[in-house]
Design a protein around this motif. Structure first.
Motif, PDB file in Angstrom:
ATOM      1  N   ARG A 175       0.816  -1.206   0.000  1.00 14.47           N
ATOM      2  CA  ARG A 175       0.000   0.000   0.000  1.00 14.47           C
ATOM      3  C   ARG A 175       0.853   1.262   0.000  1.00 14.47           C
ATOM      4  O   ARG A 175       0.521   2.245  -0.671  1.00 14.47           O
ATOM      5  CB  ARG A 175      -0.951  -0.018   1.204  1.00 14.47           C
ATOM      6  CG  ARG A 175      -1.961  -1.160   1.161  1.00 14.47           C
ATOM      7  CD  ARG A 175      -2.856  -1.148   2.374  1.00 14.47           C
ATOM      8  NE  ARG A 175      -3.969  -0.235   2.223  1.00 14.47           N
ATOM      9  CZ  ARG A 175      -5.152  -0.581   1.714  1.00 14.47           C
ATOM     10  NH1 ARG A 175      -5.347  -1.817   1.282  1.00 14.47           N
ATOM     11  NH2 ARG A 175      -6.124   0.304   1.623  1.00 14.47           N
ATOM     12  N   LEU A 176       1.952   1.249   0.744  1.00 13.10           N
ATOM     13  CA  LEU A 176       2.804   2.430   0.764  1.00 13.10           C
ATOM     14  C   LEU A 176       3.437   2.663  -0.596  1.00 13.10           C
ATOM     15  O   LEU A 176       3.490   3.797  -1.076  1.00 13.10           O
ATOM     16  CB  LEU A 176       3.897   2.301   1.828  1.00 13.10           C
ATOM     17  CG  LEU A 176       4.888   3.473   1.897  1.00 13.10           C
ATOM     18  CD1 LEU A 176       4.163   4.792   2.142  1.00 13.10           C
ATOM     19  CD2 LEU A 176       5.947   3.231   2.969  1.00 13.10           C
ATOM     20  N   ALA A 177       3.908   1.603  -1.242  1.00 13.99           N
ATOM     21  CA  ALA A 177       4.516   1.743  -2.567  1.00 13.99           C
ATOM     22  C   ALA A 177       3.516   2.336  -3.557  1.00 13.99           C
ATOM     23  O   ALA A 177       3.875   3.173  -4.390  1.00 13.99           O
ATOM     24  CB  ALA A 177       5.015   0.384  -3.066  1.00 13.99           C
ATOM     25  N   GLU A 178       2.273   1.907  -3.473  1.00 10.40           N
ATOM     26  CA  GLU A 178       1.255   2.454  -4.379  1.00 10.40           C
ATOM     27  C   GLU A 178       1.048   3.940  -4.135  1.00 10.40           C
ATOM     28  O   GLU A 178       0.929   4.727  -5.085  1.00 10.40           O
ATOM     29  CB  GLU A 178      -0.058   1.683  -4.223  1.00 10.40           C
ATOM     30  CG  GLU A 178      -0.003   0.264  -4.782  1.00 10.40           C
ATOM     31  CD  GLU A 178      -1.377  -0.337  -4.959  1.00 10.40           C
ATOM     32  OE1 GLU A 178      -2.388   0.378  -4.786  1.00 10.40           O
ATOM     33  OE2 GLU A 178      -1.450  -1.531  -5.288  1.00 10.40           O
ATOM     34  N   TRP A 179       1.014   4.349  -2.868  1.00  9.07           N
ATOM     35  CA  TRP A 179       0.834   5.771  -2.568  1.00  9.07           C
ATOM     36  C   TRP A 179       2.018   6.599  -3.068  1.00  9.07           C
ATOM     37  O   TRP A 179       1.833   7.680  -3.644  1.00  9.07           O
ATOM     38  CB  TRP A 179       0.644   5.989  -1.065  1.00  9.07           C
ATOM     39  CG  TRP A 179      -0.768   5.856  -0.600  1.00  9.07           C
ATOM     40  CD1 TRP A 179      -1.281   4.935   0.271  1.00  9.07           C
ATOM     41  CD2 TRP A 179      -1.884   6.687  -0.974  1.00  9.07           C
ATOM     42  NE1 TRP A 179      -2.631   5.131   0.456  1.00  9.07           N
ATOM     43  CE2 TRP A 179      -3.022   6.206  -0.300  1.00  9.07           C
ATOM     44  CE3 TRP A 179      -2.014   7.787  -1.819  1.00  9.07           C
ATOM     45  CZ2 TRP A 179      -4.275   6.789  -0.445  1.00  9.07           C
ATOM     46  CZ3 TRP A 179      -3.269   8.372  -1.963  1.00  9.07           C
ATOM     47  CH2 TRP A 179      -4.379   7.873  -1.280  1.00  9.07           C
TER      48      TRP A 179
END
Length: 210
Positions: free
Chosen positions: A175-179
C-alpha cells in the motif's frame, strides 16, 4: 484531455487529503504498516481550511495537515517539495508543539497522547543512505530496543529515492509503494491505466478527487 496537477504540490496535497479523511486515514495506515483490524479507519482533520489568496503567497507558510484518530493519536503530515534549511529541526519543532499543546497548565501528564509526524520529501535529505523511508523515535543509544516513550515518532520519506528503486513500475507491491507511486506519477497517468495500475481503492478515490 484532462490536465492534472501533481499531488506533490503542497497546496494540492493539503486540499486532496483534507477533503476526504478516509483517504488520509489509509495513507497514514500505509506509512505505519498497519493492516487488518489495526488499520486506521477514520481521522478528524484539525486544520482543514485553506485560503489560497492568503497562504500560497506567503513565503514561509506551512501547509501541513493536522489530524487525530479515534484512539486520540495526533498526526502532523506534510509534503515538502523543495529543500528547506534545518528541515529536521522544523519537523521536530512542529511535532513537539502538537505534544505540548495537548495539556493546559497543571493537567495530568498521563493524558498526553502520541504524536506521529509523517513527512514526504521531494528531495534527498540523507544522501549517504539507500533507504527512502526513515523512522525516528526516542531510543537509548546502548539499548536500541529500549524506548523512553512511544509518544514521539517521525517518519521522513524521500520520494526521489523511491523512484530510483522502482522507476515507473510497482516492484514493491504494497500500500505504501502504491501511494508513493501515486505521488510521483498521478498527474501524468491516464485514467484507464490508473484503474489497472493500483489495487488500493482509496487511491482510485484520490485520483478521482485529483
Amino acid at each position: 484531455m484532462k490536465i492534472l496537477l501533481t499531488p506533490k504540490l503542497d497546496l494540492v496535497f493539503k486540499i486532496l487529503f483534507t477533503s476526504d479523511p478516509e483517504i488520509l486515514a489509509d495513507l497514514i495506515s500505509s506509512v505505519l504498516g498497519l493492516a487488518g483490524n489495526r488499520r486506521i479507519r477514520y481521522v478528524e482533520v484539525k486544520n482543514p481550511i485553506v485560503n489560497p489568496d492568503e497562504e500560497i503567497t506567503q513565503k514561509f507558510v506551512i501547509l501541513d495537515i493536522r489530524a487525530t484518530d479515534r484512539q486520540g493519536r495526533h498526526y502532523d503530515i506534510e509534503m515538502q517539495v523543495s529543500r528547506y534549511e534545518f528541515y529536521p529541526k522544523r519537523t521536530l519543532f512542529y511535532a513537539c508543539r502538537l505534544y505540548t499543546d495537548q495539556l493546559a497548565s497543571g493537567k495530568d501528564y498521563g493524558k498526553l497522547m502520541p504524536v506521529i509526524g509523517i513527512h514526504f520529501l521531494d528531495y534527498v535529505e540523507y544522501e549517504k543512505y539507500d533507504d527512502f523511508h526513515f523512522c525516528f523515535s526516542l531510543r537509548d543509544e546502548n539499548h536500541p530496543e529500549l524506548l523512553l516513550t512511544e509518544d514521539m515518532t517521525l517518519h521522513l520519506i524521500e520520494l526521489p529515492k523511491f523512484e530510483e528503486k522502482t522507476g515507473k513500475t510497482l516492484k514493491f507491491r504494497n500500500r505504501l509503494a502504491e501511494w508513493l507511486h501515486f505521488f510521483n506519477h498521478a498527474h501524468e497517468e491516464k485514467e484507464e491505466a490508473m484503474r489497472t495500475h493500483y489495487e488500493n481503492p482509496f487511491i482510485h478515490r484520490a485520483f478521482t478527487a485529483l
